[in-house]
Design a protein around this motif. Structure first.
Motif, PDB file in Angstrom:
ATOM      1  N   SER A  87       0.814  -1.190  -0.084  1.00  0.00           N
ATOM      2  CA  SER A  87      -0.041   0.003  -0.080  1.00  0.00           C
ATOM      3  C   SER A  87       0.770   1.197  -0.122  1.00  0.00           C
ATOM      4  O   SER A  87       0.547   2.113  -0.529  1.00  0.00           O
ATOM      5  CB  SER A  87      -0.976   0.042   1.277  1.00  0.00           C
ATOM      6  N   LEU A  88       1.880   1.341   0.571  1.00  0.00           N
ATOM      7  CA  LEU A  88       2.911   2.338   0.518  1.00  0.00           C
ATOM      8  C   LEU A  88       3.649   2.496  -0.741  1.00  0.00           C
ATOM      9  O   LEU A  88       3.722   3.349  -1.220  1.00  0.00           O
ATOM     10  CB  LEU A  88       3.932   2.145   1.500  1.00  0.00           C
ATOM     11  N   ALA A  89       3.956   1.355  -1.449  1.00  0.00           N
ATOM     12  CA  ALA A  89       4.590   1.184  -2.747  1.00  0.00           C
ATOM     13  C   ALA A  89       3.618   1.974  -3.938  1.00  0.00           C
ATOM     14  O   ALA A  89       4.138   2.683  -4.700  1.00  0.00           O
ATOM     15  CB  ALA A  89       4.989   0.039  -2.988  1.00  0.00           C
ATOM     16  N   HIS A  90       2.310   1.775  -3.530  1.00  0.00           N
ATOM     17  CA  HIS A  90       1.285   2.176  -4.546  1.00  0.00           C
ATOM     18  C   HIS A  90       1.282   3.700  -4.480  1.00  0.00           C
ATOM     19  O   HIS A  90       0.871   4.269  -5.692  1.00  0.00           O
ATOM     20  CB  HIS A  90       0.074   1.616  -4.399  1.00  0.00           C
ATOM     21  N   VAL A  91       1.644   4.371  -3.682  1.00  0.00           N
ATOM     22  CA  VAL A  91       1.722   5.834  -3.350  1.00  0.00           C
ATOM     23  C   VAL A  91       2.789   6.350  -3.557  1.00  0.00           C
ATOM     24  O   VAL A  91       3.061   7.660  -3.577  1.00  0.00           O
ATOM     25  CB  VAL A  91       0.684   6.342  -2.334  1.00  0.00           C
ATOM     26  N   ALA A  92       3.960   5.449  -3.706  1.00  0.00           N
ATOM     27  CA  ALA A  92       5.410   6.088  -3.709  1.00  0.00           C
ATOM     28  C   ALA A  92       5.794   6.849  -4.924  1.00  0.00           C
ATOM     29  O   ALA A  92       5.257   6.318  -5.800  1.00  0.00           O
ATOM     30  CB  ALA A  92       6.287   5.028  -3.441  1.00  0.00           C
ATOM     31  N   PRO A  93       6.534   7.791  -4.941  1.00  0.00           N
ATOM     32  CA  PRO A  93       7.314   8.362  -6.053  1.00  0.00           C
ATOM     33  C   PRO A  93       8.202   7.469  -6.667  1.00  0.00           C
ATOM     34  O   PRO A  93       8.623   6.457  -6.063  1.00  0.00           O
ATOM     35  CB  PRO A  93       8.221   9.622  -5.508  1.00  0.00           C
ATOM     36  N   VAL A  94       8.054   7.342  -8.114  1.00  0.00           N
ATOM     37  CA  VAL A  94       8.746   6.166  -9.110  1.00  0.00           C
ATOM     38  C   VAL A  94      10.447   6.604  -8.514  1.00  0.00           C
ATOM     39  O   VAL A  94      10.931   7.659  -8.707  1.00  0.00           O
ATOM     40  CB  VAL A  94       8.629   6.393 -10.231  1.00  0.00           C
TER      41      VAL A  94
ATOM     42  N   LEU B  33       6.913   8.302   6.929  1.00  0.00           N
ATOM     43  CA  LEU B  33       6.903   8.747   5.658  1.00  0.00           C
ATOM     44  C   LEU B  33       7.588   9.949   5.170  1.00  0.00           C
ATOM     45  O   LEU B  33       7.475  10.994   6.011  1.00  0.00           O
ATOM     46  CB  LEU B  33       5.694   8.907   5.130  1.00  0.00           C
ATOM     47  N   ALA B  34       8.576   9.710   4.489  1.00  0.00           N
ATOM     48  CA  ALA B  34       9.426  10.828   3.952  1.00  0.00           C
ATOM     49  C   ALA B  34       9.811  10.935   2.514  1.00  0.00           C
ATOM     50  O   ALA B  34      10.205   9.981   1.716  1.00  0.00           O
ATOM     51  CB  ALA B  34      10.849  10.852   4.604  1.00  0.00           C
ATOM     52  N   VAL B  35       9.528  12.217   1.992  1.00  0.00           N
ATOM     53  CA  VAL B  35       9.935  12.337   0.651  1.00  0.00           C
ATOM     54  C   VAL B  35      11.080  13.419   0.397  1.00  0.00           C
ATOM     55  O   VAL B  35      11.015  14.337   1.195  1.00  0.00           O
ATOM     56  CB  VAL B  35       9.028  13.094  -0.106  1.00  0.00           C
ATOM     57  N   GLN B  36      12.166  13.040  -0.351  1.00  0.00           N
ATOM     58  CA  GLN B  36      13.107  13.728  -0.361  1.00  0.00           C
ATOM     59  C   GLN B  36      13.518  14.049  -2.079  1.00  0.00           C
ATOM     60  O   GLN B  36      13.734  12.973  -2.652  1.00  0.00           O
ATOM     61  CB  GLN B  36      14.283  13.124   0.180  1.00  0.00           C
ATOM     62  N   ASN B  37      13.850  15.176  -2.445  1.00  0.00           N
ATOM     63  CA  ASN B  37      13.939  15.476  -3.791  1.00  0.00           C
ATOM     64  C   ASN B  37      12.826  14.813  -4.657  1.00  0.00           C
ATOM     65  O   ASN B  37      13.510  14.160  -5.720  1.00  0.00           O
ATOM     66  CB  ASN B  37      15.667  15.303  -3.755  1.00  0.00           C
ATOM     67  N   ARG B  39      11.726  11.926  -4.401  1.00  0.00           N
ATOM     68  CA  ARG B  39      11.782  10.579  -4.304  1.00  0.00           C
ATOM     69  C   ARG B  39      11.564  10.288  -2.852  1.00  0.00           C
ATOM     70  O   ARG B  39      11.699  10.994  -1.869  1.00  0.00           O
ATOM     71  CB  ARG B  39      13.307  10.012  -4.793  1.00  0.00           C
ATOM     72  N   ALA B  40      11.272   8.908  -2.661  1.00  0.00           N
ATOM     73  CA  ALA B  40      10.774   8.427  -1.211  1.00  0.00           C
ATOM     74  C   ALA B  40      12.446   8.106  -0.354  1.00  0.00           C
ATOM     75  O   ALA B  40      13.194   7.835  -1.012  1.00  0.00           O
ATOM     76  CB  ALA B  40      10.375   7.011  -1.368  1.00  0.00           C
ATOM     77  N   GLN B  41      12.511   8.893   0.764  1.00  0.00           N
ATOM     78  CA  GLN B  41      13.412   8.764   1.412  1.00  0.00           C
ATOM     79  C   GLN B  41      13.258   7.588   2.502  1.00  0.00           C
ATOM     80  O   GLN B  41      14.129   6.808   2.841  1.00  0.00           O
ATOM     81  CB  GLN B  41      13.606   9.999   2.430  1.00  0.00           C
ATOM     82  N   SER B 144      19.056  19.644  -1.205  1.00  0.00           N
ATOM     83  CA  SER B 144      18.096  18.487  -0.589  1.00  0.00           C
ATOM     84  C   SER B 144      17.010  19.129   0.049  1.00  0.00           C
ATOM     85  O   SER B 144      17.052  20.284   0.773  1.00  0.00           O
ATOM     86  CB  SER B 144      18.808  17.675   0.479  1.00  0.00           C
ATOM     87  N   GLY B 145      15.892  18.566  -0.081  1.00  0.00           N
ATOM     88  CA  GLY B 145      14.509  19.136   0.419  1.00  0.00           C
ATOM     89  C   GLY B 145      13.930  17.705   1.035  1.00  0.00           C
ATOM     90  O   GLY B 145      14.037  16.716   0.243  1.00  0.00           O
ATOM     91  N   VAL B 146      13.374  18.084   2.247  1.00  0.00           N
ATOM     92  CA  VAL B 146      12.784  16.667   2.784  1.00  0.00           C
ATOM     93  C   VAL B 146      11.343  17.248   3.640  1.00  0.00           C
ATOM     94  O   VAL B 146      11.476  18.167   4.091  1.00  0.00           O
ATOM     95  CB  VAL B 146      13.744  15.988   3.871  1.00  0.00           C
ATOM     96  N   ALA B 147      10.478  16.459   3.378  1.00  0.00           N
ATOM     97  CA  ALA B 147       9.154  16.583   4.015  1.00  0.00           C
ATOM     98  C   ALA B 147       8.666  15.216   4.538  1.00  0.00           C
ATOM     99  O   ALA B 147       8.915  14.352   3.879  1.00  0.00           O
ATOM    100  CB  ALA B 147       8.068  17.077   2.924  1.00  0.00           C
TER     101      ALA B 147
END
Lengths: 458, 483
Positions: A87-94, B33-37, B39-41, B144-147
């Protein structure tokens, strides 16, 4: 070959079995057994035993990654952890540069050193080790207050993925530290020793107790002005400095995000010829392990090759993003360093041939530092860290230890420290962090200049 | 789960055993849950469980924990805890005493929340983080940006051989954004609402929504870039104003840890250290100026250190720590309170999960507000420095000598905030520093900050605590530019 019945109980097979077409995954199952015997005020006050099993499941679907972990290895629990990751992979950025899970099916080869007797040590035996430290310290310093810890245990890990990789690994460790202090003195004085080994029979517990007690200075510590000094850094202090170098200089995250203090210095001289630093997780001279948490075989990596800076550590994702090969430094996200990204955790600094007396003699005038406390990063780009000295700081005069001094705060660049190393000790002891999430093997070092920025009252 | 707790308690018996308690935590959920640049961090969902049994003989404690939730594992853990206590007791010179406490019977505690963060669609959270992170990238210098968002949910069953029992479910959540700008070796970071991943509350997802991360991100990115060109913080002794989030960390390090009674008595000497506080002077020791008033409040709504009962079954309570600059209270457990001769524990024995033994921990340690508005606090400063948002923190093992760096500083000139300065660092000695505090901001400047990463103990434990703090003014403080 697993039978149909045993396969049906295999948590890894169960977790991977429910993947949809087009999805791939890796699974890590870790079993931990740890006994921790803490003592303070001369008595064992916090004996602790822990047995745990955890599964970590990472899935890739359409180039998107998600991870879930659980302590429930039942079929229902494994299905839940797989669903949570998906479920996390489905919403993750590529993750455009993700290279896919490795399909390494080569024979595993011989696993590095491991002690079954250490892994199976009873709580009573662990307690006896703590008592032997207490008794040794008490014999040398009957007036002292004694505190410390014995940590003994092992972790067994299996990593497999949907591409066919299936690796089993393990490590064992026994480690101890001891503090002897005299809080009745004003200011108080203290002595410290620590060490570790993958085999508890080589821990030298009594020696640690004796050493800490003998390091308690008989005279009160004198105040000393902050400033730049020549220093001798004992093993524990060097280990802490190298631990921060692993993060700030050789960590994959710093390389990727541009704040590594070594990013622009790789391939260049950053230390004298005598500084030879490697990450060597398979050596018997550390707490060895064979694979990182993605199943990549560990190997000896030259970090500082006779003074020349080497490359940063990577894992699967970092290697893809940097466009480099993976170096086998993936850390489990639940480790204390997990959020720092890939980095060396089994660094070994090659020893020199000087005794501690020779290091002190060569220093002439300066300070001898036993250990650092509460070290933090001040300026990552320049490798500047700060922290306190603790439990045995001494003035060096005329090439000899002249007496204890009050503790000081240092604020210094790791690059300055490396450049200034002039001599290395002959004994390289293993200094594991708690449960050997990291283990630094290092001798003491003489350093030409080290900056202290303030002093405390004791 | 209640049956498992009872099974463990029944098994934790035998010759010499005077007391036992058992805790089951199931599940302990953690979402990171963390998004960096872009992409998934980190995209991690953890669901852990465990059981811990603690026993006490006349002379020693023993503790054993397991991740296996079964009757046989409960019995095995209890037996191991008894073995450890007996083995430890052989090295103990005298008897072990604890306070007598009122017994909680079938107590229940639950976080009040509007929207459970674990029920929020992951897509909604990731979209929020992705949007916020994208807004951090205001220029090429932002490398680098992180949320990020973190949430925890802990469901616990506790019972003791004295007949105490309670259940609780505590939900905590937090989020933040951070931009790192790099030019050569010059690395500048700016975070909001604060560092360590933002701000945290015992609450539901409504707290995250209130943070307005996308709305803050642009200015965070711009400040990170502006810091690259800012002059270094000047060196010297000057008047220093701490922003609320930095003051919260100052309270944490130089008050909260220093008044932990186990540290004062040397229980942590071999690892985290001790304390400069001479406990014999409790009630008369000058800790700071008359403007200093500190409480430990485990009943504070929204605090990460708020609970019904601690991990010994003692009720959460509000205790005065510093009144008008005088130390009047400490943080304590049943054992440490008995050692001091107190009739009751302060109710601050907390454990991380089920497989750790409770230690004396902070709850919500608040510096109470004063009566100065922000303008009034600044107007008396002809020249000084204002700093906020921690970047580095270090303090000696008796909690005296400290050095803190912050992400950002501003010159104060004739009562007005002016030019940005980079890499500000200030340092001092605890009692001297607190004695120099001559102005404390009012309620409008006060904020309850969540600190999710307080480490202590062996094996290591992470506690989540809160600190309420206003802004405050300190005179004659050593400051300089770091790096």
């Amino acid at each position: 070959m697993a039978t149909r019945r045993s396969r049906s109980r295999d948590p890894i097979a169960l977790a991977l079995a429910g993947l949809p077409d087009g999805a791939s995954a890796d699974v890590r199952v870790t079993h931990r057994t740890w006994t921790t015997i803490r003592f303070a005020n001369g008595r064992i006050h916090q004996p602790h035993l822990e047995r745990s099993t955890h599964v970590s499941f990472r899935v890739a679907e359409d180039g998107r990654l998600g991870t879930a972990t659980s302590s429930d290895l039942s079929a229902v629990g494994l299905a839940a952890v797989r669903d949570a990751a998906r479920s996390l992979a489905h919403v993750a950025p590529v993750e455009k540069t993700f290279p896919g899970f490795p399909s390494d099916r080569r024979a595993a080869g011989r696993l590095p050193a491991f002690s079954e007797s250490t892994a199976a040590l009873s709580p009573e035996r662990a307690t006896r080790i703590a008592r032997s430290i207490l008794e040794a310290a008490r014999a040398r310093a009957p007036e002292g207050r004694i505190a410390g810890v014995v940590i003994v245990g092992a972790e067994r890990r299996r990593v497999a993925n949907s591409a066919g990789l299936d690796r089993t690994d393990r490590f064992s460790t026994a480690q101890a530290s001891v503090l002897v202090d005299r809080p009745d003195r004003d200011p108080p004085v203290s002595g410290w020793s620590e060490g570790g080994h993958w085999d508890h029979r080589r821990l030298e517990a009594e020696r640690l107790g004796t050493e800490a007690a003998e390091r308690v200075a008989p005279s009160p510590p004198a105040p000393v002005d902050p400033g730049a000094y020549r220093v001798v850094l004992r093993g524990p202090a060097m280990a802490t400095a190298l631990e921060y170098l692993a993060h700030l200089g050789f960590g994959g995250s710093g390389e990727l995000e541009g704040w590594s203090c070594l990013r622009r210095l790789r391939g260049r001289r950053i230390a004298p010829e005598i500084v030879d630093l490697a990450d060597d997780p398979r050596s018997r001279n550390t707490v060895p392990f064979a694979y990182d948490c993605e199943g990549t075989p560990t190997r000896r990596t030259r970090l500082i090759d006779h003074g020349i800076a080497g490359e940063a550590a990577t894992d699967l994702v970092t290697a893809g993003r940097l466009g480099r090969r993976r170096t086998g430094h993936a850390l489990p996200p639940e480790s204390p360093w997990g959020e720092w990204g890939p980095m060396p955790t089994r660094m070994i600094l090659a020893p020199g041939d000087a005794t501690e007396d020779e290091l002190v003699r060569a220093t002439g005038t300066g300070l001898l530092v036993t250990r650092f406390h509460y070290v933090r990063v001040v300026d990552p780009g320049r490798g500047v860290i700060t922290g306190m000295t603790r439990d045995g700081t001494y003035r060096i005069e005329h090439g000899a230890i002249a007496g204890p001094v009050r503790n000081l705060r240092f604020t210094e660049s790791l690059l300055t420290l490396l450049r200034g190393i002039s001599l290395l000790g002959r004994e390289a002891r293993i200094f594991p962090t708690e449960r050997a999430t990291s283990a630094i093997t290092t001798p003491a070092a003489a350093v030409r200049s080290f900056r202290f920025t303030s002093a405390t009252l004791f | 789960m209640e049956d498992l707790v009872r099974t463990a308690l029944t098994a934790a018996d035998g010759p010499g055993v005077r007391y036992a308690d058992a805790r089951v935590v199931a599940p302990l959920r953690m979402l990171h849950l963390a998004v960096q640049n872009g992409r998934a961090q980190a995209l991690t969902d953890a669901r852990e469980g465990g059981l811990g049994v603690r026993v006490r003989t006349d002379r020693a404690w023993g503790f054993a924990g397991t991740s296996e939730l079964s009757p046989s594992a409960a019995r095995a853990s209890a037996a191991l805890a008894v073995r450890l206590a007996r083995a430890a007791g052989r090295a103990v010179p005298g008897p072990l005493r604890v306070t007598d406490e009122a017994r909680v019977d079938r107590g229940r505690y639950a976080t009040g929340l509007e929207r459970d963060p674990f029920d929020v669609p992951r897509e909604e959270i990731v979209r929020l983080l992705t949007d916020a992170e994208a807004s951090l990238h205001v220029g090429r210098d932002v490398k680098s940006g992180v949320a990020s968002l973190q949430a925890w949910s802990e469901t616990k069953w506790f019972a003791s051989s004295e007949g105490a029992s309670y259940t609780s479910r505590i939900v905590q959540v937090g989020a933040g954004v951070s931009a790192t700008a790099v030019r050569g070796a010059n690395v500048q970071r700016r975070s909001a609402p604060s560092s360590f991943g933002g701000d945290y509350r015992q609450a539901g997802f409504e707290f995250v929504a209130s943070l307005d991360l996308p709305g803050r991100a642009d200015s965070v990115g711009r400040e990170a870039v502006a810091l690259l060109d800012a002059p270094a913080c000047p060196t010297g002794r000057t008047t220093l104003v701490l922003g609320s989030d930095q003051l919260a960390l100052q309270v944490h390090e130089s008050v909260g840890h220093a008044v932990e009674l186990d540290r004062i008595y040397g229980s942590e000497a071999g690892y985290a250290g001790t304390s400069w506080v001479p406990i014999g002077e409790l009630g008369r020791l000058r800790y700071g100026s008359d403007a200093m008033n500190v409480v430990a409040d485990a009943t504070e709504p929204g605090g990460l250190g708020t609970f019904g009962w601690d991990d010994e079954g003692t009720p959460g309570q509000r205790t005065s720590i510093v009144e008008r600059g005088t130390l009047v209270g400490v943080l304590s457990s049943r054992e440490s309170a008995a050692e001091l001769g107190l009739a009751r524990s302060g109710g601050t024995a907390r454990a991380e999960g089920a497989d750790r033994s409770p230690l004396v921990r902070m709850t919500n340690i608040d510096l109470l507000p004063g009566d100065l508005s922000r303008e009034e606090l600044l107007e008396e400063i002809p020249e000084g420095i204002y700093v906020e948002t921690n970047r580095s923190w270090s303090i000696d093992d008796r909690r005296l000598n400290f050095q803190f760096g912050t992400e950002i500083g501003r010159r104060i000139v004739h009562g007005e905030l002016g030019e940005l300065v980079r890499n500000p660092i200030y340092s001092g000695m605890g009692p001297e520093f607190w004695s120099s505090m001559d102005g404390v901001g009012d309620q409008a400047t006060w904020h309850l900050w969540g600190v999710p990463n307080c480490g202590k103990g062996q094996p290591g434990q992470i506690a989540r605590v809160s600190h309420g703090a206003p802004i405050a003014r300190f005179r004659n403080v050593a400051v300089r530019g770091g790096g």
